[in-house]
Design a protein around this motif. Structure first.
Motif, PDB file in Angstrom:
ATOM      1  N   GLU A 705      15.716 -11.341 104.731  1.00 22.59           N
ATOM      2  CA  GLU A 705      16.180 -10.637 103.534  1.00 22.59           C
ATOM      3  C   GLU A 705      16.156  -9.125 103.750  1.00 22.59           C
ATOM      4  OE1 GLU A 705      13.514 -12.260 100.662  1.00 22.59           O
ATOM      5  OE2 GLU A 705      14.869 -13.918 100.126  1.00 22.59           O
ATOM      6  N   SER A 706      15.103  -8.630 104.412  1.00 21.30           N
ATOM      7  CA  SER A 706      14.994  -7.201 104.673  1.00 21.30           C
ATOM      8  C   SER A 706      16.100  -6.730 105.605  1.00 21.30           C
ATOM      9  CB  SER A 706      13.621  -6.892 105.278  1.00 21.30           C
ATOM     10  OG  SER A 706      13.527  -5.535 105.651  1.00 21.30           O
ATOM     11  N   LEU A 707      16.376  -7.509 106.643  1.00 19.48           N
ATOM     12  CA  LEU A 707      17.409  -7.128 107.604  1.00 19.48           C
ATOM     13  C   LEU A 707      18.782  -7.091 106.948  1.00 19.48           C
ATOM     14  CD1 LEU A 707      18.084  -6.502 110.577  1.00 19.48           C
ATOM     15  CD2 LEU A 707      18.386  -8.953 110.924  1.00 19.48           C
ATOM     16  N   LEU A 708      19.074  -8.072 106.106  1.00 21.58           N
ATOM     17  CA  LEU A 708      20.385  -8.120 105.448  1.00 21.58           C
ATOM     18  C   LEU A 708      20.513  -7.055 104.370  1.00 21.58           C
ATOM     19  CD1 LEU A 708      20.912 -11.982 105.241  1.00 21.58           C
ATOM     20  CD2 LEU A 708      22.131 -10.359 106.691  1.00 21.58           C
ATOM     21  N   ASP A 709      19.412  -6.656 103.777  1.00 25.51           N
ATOM     22  CA  ASP A 709      19.464  -5.542 102.830  1.00 25.51           C
ATOM     23  C   ASP A 709      19.931  -4.269 103.529  1.00 25.51           C
ATOM     24  OD1 ASP A 709      18.638  -7.030 100.668  1.00 25.51           O
ATOM     25  OD2 ASP A 709      16.513  -6.509 100.880  1.00 25.51           O
ATOM     26  N   ALA A 710      19.442  -4.078 104.754  1.00 25.34           N
ATOM     27  CA  ALA A 710      19.775  -2.861 105.489  1.00 25.34           C
ATOM     28  C   ALA A 710      21.100  -2.960 106.234  1.00 25.34           C
ATOM     29  CB  ALA A 710      18.646  -2.539 106.479  1.00 25.34           C
ATOM     30  N   ASP A 711      21.485  -4.177 106.616  1.00 26.17           N
ATOM     31  CA  ASP A 711      22.682  -4.351 107.460  1.00 26.17           C
ATOM     32  C   ASP A 711      23.370  -5.655 107.065  1.00 26.17           C
ATOM     33  OD1 ASP A 711      24.557  -4.206 109.449  1.00 26.17           O
ATOM     34  OD2 ASP A 711      23.180  -4.662 111.098  1.00 26.17           O
ATOM     35  N   PRO A 712      24.094  -5.673 105.932  1.00 24.30           N
ATOM     36  CA  PRO A 712      24.641  -6.932 105.394  1.00 24.30           C
ATOM     37  C   PRO A 712      25.552  -7.691 106.364  1.00 24.30           C
ATOM     38  CG  PRO A 712      24.782  -5.181 103.774  1.00 24.30           C
ATOM     39  CD  PRO A 712      24.382  -4.529 105.056  1.00 24.30           C
ATOM     40  N   ASP A 713      26.331  -6.985 107.163  1.00 24.28           N
ATOM     41  CA  ASP A 713      27.238  -7.686 108.075  1.00 24.28           C
ATOM     42  C   ASP A 713      26.681  -7.788 109.490  1.00 24.28           C
ATOM     43  OD1 ASP A 713      27.373  -5.076 108.796  1.00 24.28           O
ATOM     44  OD2 ASP A 713      29.554  -4.874 108.572  1.00 24.28           O
ATOM     45  N   LEU A 714      25.413  -7.399 109.689  1.00 32.02           N
ATOM     46  CA  LEU A 714      24.738  -7.481 110.988  1.00 32.02           C
ATOM     47  C   LEU A 714      25.497  -6.746 112.092  1.00 32.02           C
ATOM     48  CD1 LEU A 714      23.536 -11.223 111.014  1.00 32.02           C
ATOM     49  CD2 LEU A 714      22.271  -9.191 110.340  1.00 32.02           C
ATOM     50  N   SER A 715      26.189  -5.681 111.726  1.00 27.22           N
ATOM     51  CA  SER A 715      26.968  -4.940 112.718  1.00 27.22           C
ATOM     52  C   SER A 715      26.089  -4.326 113.796  1.00 27.22           C
ATOM     53  CB  SER A 715      27.785  -3.849 112.026  1.00 27.22           C
ATOM     54  OG  SER A 715      26.926  -2.972 111.294  1.00 27.22           O
ATOM     55  N   ALA A 716      24.843  -4.039 113.449  1.00 28.09           N
ATOM     56  CA  ALA A 716      23.930  -3.447 114.425  1.00 28.09           C
ATOM     57  C   ALA A 716      23.216  -4.496 115.272  1.00 28.09           C
ATOM     58  CB  ALA A 716      22.904  -2.570 113.702  1.00 28.09           C
ATOM     59  N   HIS A 717      23.444  -5.767 114.967  1.00 28.33           N
ATOM     60  CA  HIS A 717      22.718  -6.845 115.667  1.00 28.33           C
ATOM     61  C   HIS A 717      23.678  -7.961 116.072  1.00 28.33           C
ATOM     62  CE1 HIS A 717      18.966  -4.928 114.404  1.00 28.33           C
ATOM     63  NE2 HIS A 717      19.498  -4.839 113.203  1.00 28.33           N
ATOM     64  N   PRO A 718      24.618  -7.702 116.952  1.00 30.15           N
ATOM     65  CA  PRO A 718      25.622  -8.716 117.312  1.00 30.15           C
ATOM     66  C   PRO A 718      25.033  -9.925 118.023  1.00 30.15           C
ATOM     67  CG  PRO A 718      25.758  -6.807 118.773  1.00 30.15           C
ATOM     68  CD  PRO A 718      24.844  -6.415 117.667  1.00 30.15           C
ATOM     69  N   LEU A 719      23.875  -9.787 118.647  1.00 31.56           N
ATOM     70  CA  LEU A 719      23.297 -10.917 119.374  1.00 31.56           C
ATOM     71  C   LEU A 719      22.767 -12.007 118.446  1.00 31.56           C
ATOM     72  CD1 LEU A 719      21.330  -9.121 122.231  1.00 31.56           C
ATOM     73  CD2 LEU A 719      23.474 -10.388 122.409  1.00 31.56           C
ATOM     74  N   LEU A 720      22.510 -11.648 117.187  1.00 31.04           N
ATOM     75  CA  LEU A 720      21.943 -12.639 116.274  1.00 31.04           C
ATOM     76  C   LEU A 720      22.912 -13.794 116.017  1.00 31.04           C
ATOM     77  CD1 LEU A 720      20.048 -10.470 113.663  1.00 31.04           C
ATOM     78  CD2 LEU A 720      19.087 -12.032 115.343  1.00 31.04           C
ATOM     79  N   ALA A 721      24.213 -13.515 115.974  1.00 29.82           N
ATOM     80  CA  ALA A 721      25.187 -14.590 115.760  1.00 29.82           C
ATOM     81  C   ALA A 721      25.108 -15.615 116.881  1.00 29.82           C
ATOM     82  CB  ALA A 721      26.590 -14.006 115.658  1.00 29.82           C
ATOM     83  N   ALA A 722      24.960 -15.123 118.112  1.00 30.21           N
ATOM     84  CA  ALA A 722      24.848 -16.045 119.247  1.00 30.21           C
ATOM     85  C   ALA A 722      23.563 -16.853 119.165  1.00 30.21           C
ATOM     86  CB  ALA A 722      24.900 -15.259 120.555  1.00 30.21           C
ATOM     87  N   GLN A 723      22.492 -16.206 118.717  1.00 29.53           N
ATOM     88  CA  GLN A 723      21.227 -16.924 118.594  1.00 29.53           C
ATOM     89  C   GLN A 723      21.321 -18.034 117.550  1.00 29.53           C
ATOM     90  OE1 GLN A 723      17.852 -15.188 116.480  1.00 29.53           O
ATOM     91  NE2 GLN A 723      16.613 -15.475 118.310  1.00 29.53           N
ATOM     92  N   ILE A 724      21.966 -17.747 116.426  1.00 30.41           N
ATOM     93  CA  ILE A 724      22.132 -18.755 115.381  1.00 30.41           C
ATOM     94  C   ILE A 724      22.919 -19.939 115.927  1.00 30.41           C
ATOM     95  CG2 ILE A 724      23.261 -19.241 113.167  1.00 30.41           C
ATOM     96  CD1 ILE A 724      22.571 -16.349 112.382  1.00 30.41           C
ATOM     97  N   GLY A 725      23.990 -19.639 116.656  1.00 27.02           N
ATOM     98  CA  GLY A 725      24.803 -20.721 117.202  1.00 27.02           C
ATOM     99  C   GLY A 725      24.041 -21.600 118.156  1.00 27.02           C
ATOM    100  N   ARG A 726      23.063 -21.011 118.887  1.00 24.61           N
ATOM    101  CA  ARG A 726      22.324 -21.811 119.853  1.00 24.61           C
ATOM    102  C   ARG A 726      21.206 -22.613 119.205  1.00 24.61           C
ATOM    103  NH1 ARG A 726      20.233 -17.989 122.529  1.00 24.61           N
ATOM    104  NH2 ARG A 726      18.100 -18.200 121.799  1.00 24.61           N
ATOM    105  N   LEU A 727      20.547 -22.003 118.233  1.00 16.63           N
ATOM    106  CA  LEU A 727      19.337 -22.621 117.702  1.00 16.63           C
ATOM    107  C   LEU A 727      19.570 -23.537 116.510  1.00 16.63           C
ATOM    108  CD1 LEU A 727      16.806 -19.676 117.961  1.00 16.63           C
ATOM    109  CD2 LEU A 727      17.061 -21.642 119.465  1.00 16.63           C
ATOM    110  N   VAL A 728      20.628 -23.336 115.766  1.00 23.53           N
ATOM    111  CA  VAL A 728      20.898 -24.176 114.602  1.00 23.53           C
ATOM    112  C   VAL A 728      21.945 -25.204 114.986  1.00 23.53           C
ATOM    113  CG1 VAL A 728      21.602 -24.187 112.182  1.00 23.53           C
ATOM    114  CG2 VAL A 728      20.378 -22.228 113.105  1.00 23.53           C
ATOM    115  N   ASP A 729      21.725 -26.434 114.581  1.00 26.58           N
ATOM    116  CA  ASP A 729      22.688 -27.497 114.877  1.00 26.58           C
ATOM    117  C   ASP A 729      24.099 -27.048 114.514  1.00 26.58           C
ATOM    118  OD1 ASP A 729      24.214 -30.010 113.560  1.00 26.58           O
ATOM    119  OD2 ASP A 729      23.053 -30.627 115.306  1.00 26.58           O
TER     120      ASP A 729
END
Length: 739
Positions: A705-729
């Motif tokens: 929640e804190s991270l999305l408050d500061a960066d709603p579209d995660l533009s500063a954290h592009p690696l997180l999308a890849a992590q979600i794809g790997r770790l979540v079914d």
């Protein structure tokens, strides 16, 4: 060997033959797949594996010491049999048997420690492994191959991996060693600020330590880091979905003071509980705003969830919309249809048309109630679908048939999903897609959900809980009937059923299987902790019913109900039982949810150890629904001290569904809870424990929640999308992201 990355195919690292075995038996395709195939546990030479906890039929890997060997001729055929007795250091023993392989006695000398892998069986009261694979900790593997990767762990922590008969744990350990030595570790997606604040290891160190721990302290830190990754990926996805959903447009469905809901409330012959009123207000407020409701309604068996849902449905109909109730079985759909029409002022018809075979609609003041099932005839189906399409049927109850093409709504405003765990995410989306604008969604479960499960699996939903039971409910006494130890207790169980009937009551007898057509006829999924075993097949309805009719229940009126009966026959049987025309109903778990016969006071569950904890709690909830107390008898051959017996003892000891849900969770595979149960596919979540990691999940939620408050579209954290794809079914992630 050249440097590779996590996407490198395993065939390029460990060879075609081994890679094929890893793909075929363990679904491991790339270096990254193998890196995240973490050990199940860690053994240490000199420490024992408790052999007394091993289940018959379980595929195991045990760390044990050779105690003695014996070679003797076989009685039935030529040749010799080698018996090797191994021990766990605490008095537990296993017998290893090898046929025509007496030469192994040279390797398996008393005093040696090794890892032994095979399937547990029973022979004359002794647990044994037949021809198990093994590797000795102070010598090469049995086939002569030098197991260097195990050698170096002698006296240290030895990883034991989830394995298969064709791919034992030491083969996996060898492959992991190759990957660790040659693969460039993936970039760390967790922000450095988070790692520092949460005192998390960097990813590369965590992956090395989880496979080749230098100490138990470093192993704990590695497990915490990788569990954090899983918790954070899930929570970040759920928080994003929840925020996106809050911005979607939806048509408000405000409450009317002079509508059907007001009239319904005024006609109820009982008073709503405080919990039903409070939850009703939460739902009414959600329905009144211009964003779709996404709410989970959970509660104890018999807490009145369906009544709460019906009031929400009436509010939507009052506002000019339609409401659809999706039920997992035709029996439950018919029960809902019959109950709703009766509650709304018109009881189900008593003419020749059944709920399944007739037009499927009943008029009630202000609207019609339509029933849509897969077994309806073509003419009846056309008639009821026309009422759904033109809006004259404001309340629509149905099974999966509601999802089919050709079922169109005039203005679908609310989707209610009953027993949500019976439906995949795609099925819920298919019904939701039948509305022009996103409808409000209410999902219900009668299986109480521990807070961390709700936060992790349903974190994109608001959660309402009904814990207060309506007045008039009677207590339910539950007892285990241990037929292996006390066979006479089963005779007493049948006498209790007869006594209940003689007092004017009715009873259920529940069996795990239908019968007469092999395994595919099973209505009942195995409990989550079940293993393939060598016991007799589960008892079946079609076998038990005639035995009872000719034996201990002779003279009683016995009916049979299971999922393979034609729909009209199922409906007829349930009507007869509800009307008191049957004394005993022998059934599968088709009666698990929704079936409400207040006069039924006794239930006998045969082979109760074949069911899961939550399922037993659901079944038990079918009795004690009237003025007379209920009785549930759990019949089992499981002996005292086994996990199966402990599970049954726990169910018998409490009626607290939330406590039982936590027990169920303790015995379930975490991955199924977190992902695969939603999509039918293997989850990629390995380390997160919903019970052990309660605090970690809460921290991950707050961090997301804190991270999305500061960066709603995660533009500063592009690696997180890849992590979600790997770790979540994958299917679960797609569902969460598309909304």
């Amino acid at each position: 060997m050249t440097t590779a990355d996590v996407d490198t195919d395993l065939s390029k690292l460990v060879g075609e033959k081994t890679a094929k075995a890893l793909k075929t038996h363990l679904d491991l395709y790339t270096a990254g797949d193998l890196l995240y195939h973490v050990p199940r546990r860690y053994d240490q030479r000199g420490e024992h594996t408790d052999m007394r906890t091993l289940e018959i039929g379980e595929q195991v890997t045990v760390l044990a010491q050779v105690l003695r060997t014996t070679t003797r001729p076989m009685r039935q055929r030529r040749g010799n049999m080698l018996e090797v007795v191994v021990g766990d250091g605490e008095g537990g023993q296993l017998v290893l048997t090898y046929f025509q392989q007496a030469w192994r006695e040279r390797d398996l000398r008393p005093g040696r420690w090794g890892l032994f892998a095979g399937k547990v069986s029973d022979f004359r009261g002794r647990r044994q492994l037949n021809s198990p694979e093994y590797v000795l900790l102070d010598q090469g593997a049995a086939d002569g191959e030098v197991a260097a990767e195990v050698e170096e762990f002698a006296g240290a922590l030895i990883p034991v991996y989830p394995a298969a008969a064709a791919v034992p744990t030491w083969v996996i350990a060898r492959c992991v060693r190759v990957v660790l030595d040659t693969v460039t570790m993936p970039p760390d997606a967790t922000p450095s600020r988070t790692r520092a604040q949460r005192k998390l290891l960097d990813l590369a160190t965590a992956l090395h330590e989880i496979h080749r721990p230098s100490s138990r302290e470093m192993l704990a830190l590695a497990r915490r880091r990788l569990a954090w990754d899983e918790a954070f990926a899930v929570q970040l996805t759920l928080v994003r979905r929840k925020r996106e959903a809050a911005a979607w447009p939806a048509r408000p469905r405000p409450r009317r003071e002079d509508g059907m809901l007001a009239g319904f409330d005024g006609s109820l012959p009982f008073t709503l509980t405080d919990g039903q009123l409070a939850v009703g207000e939460e739902i009414a407020a959600d329905l009144s705003v211009a964003h779709p409701m996404h709410r989970l309604l959970q509660g104890e068996v018999g807490a009145g969830k369906t009544l709460v849902a019906l009031r929400a449905m009436l509010q939507v109909v009052d506002a000019g919309g339609q409401a659809a109730l999706l039920a997992p079985t035709e029996v439950l759909a018919a029960q809902h249809h019959r109950g709703i029409t009766k509650l709304l002022g018109r009881a189900a018809r008593d003419d020749a048309d059944t709920l399944f075979g007739a037009a499927g609609g009943d008029e009630v003041p202000g609207t019609q109630v339509a029933l849509v099932t897969g077994s309806q005839g073509a003419a009846a189906r056309r008639k009821v679908l026309a009422k759904v399409a033109d809006g004259s049927a404001g309340l629509v109850v149905g099974t999966h048939a509601l999802l089919y093409e050709g079922v169109d709504f005039a203005d679908l405003g609310l989707v209610v999903v009953d027993e949500q765990h019976r439906f995949g995410v795609e099925q819920r989306d298919a019904l939701r897609a039948k509305a022009e604008q996103p409808p409000h969604v209410l999902v219900m479960t009668a299986t109480p959900i521990p807070r961390t499960v709700a936060m992790t699996v349903y974190g994109d939903l608001e959660v309402s809980t009904l814990s207060q039971l309506p007045g008039g409910r009677s207590p339910i006494a539950s007892h285990v009937v241990p037929v292996a130890e006390k066979p006479a207790f089963l005779d007493r169980a049948w006498r209790r059923v007869v006594e209940e009937v003689q007092q004017g009551h009715q009873a259920y007898v529940v069996c795990p299987r239908i019968g007469d057509s092999g395994a595919e006829d099973d209505d009942t999924p195995p409990p989550d902790d079940a293993v393939e075993d060598e016991r007799r097949p589960p008892v079946a309805v079609l076998e038990v019913a005639p035995l009872l009719a000719e034996g201990p229940l002779r003279g009683l009126r016995i009916g049979v109900l299971h999922g393979r009966l034609p729909a009209d026959e199922k409906d007829a049987v349930m009507r007869s039982f509800s009307a008191g025309q049957l004394d005993v109903l022998v059934a599968t778990t088709v009666i698990e949810v929704g079936v409400d016969v207040p006069n039924a006071t006794a239930m006998v569950i045969l082979d109760a150890d074949r069911f899961g904890v939550s399922q037993l709690h659901q079944l038990r909830g079918r009795v004690g629904r009237g003025a007379a107390p209920g009785l549930c008898l759990l019949v089992t051959e499981a002996v005292a001290g086994t996990p199966a017996r402990e599970r049954l003892d726990a169910v018998a000891s409490t009626l607290d569904g939330f406590r039982l849900a936590e027990l169920d969770l303790e015995q379930r595979r975490e991955g199924d809870v977190l992902g695969a149960a939603q999509s039918g596919r293997r989850s990629h979540l390995r380390l997160l424990s919903l019970l052990r990691d309660r605090d970690l999940i809460g921290e991950a939620r707050a961090e997301a929640e804190s991270l999305l408050d500061a960066d709603p579209d995660l533009s500063a954290h592009p690696l997180l999308a890849a992590q979600i794809g790997r770790l979540v079914d994958a299917d679960r992630a797609d569902y969460l992201q598309k909304g």
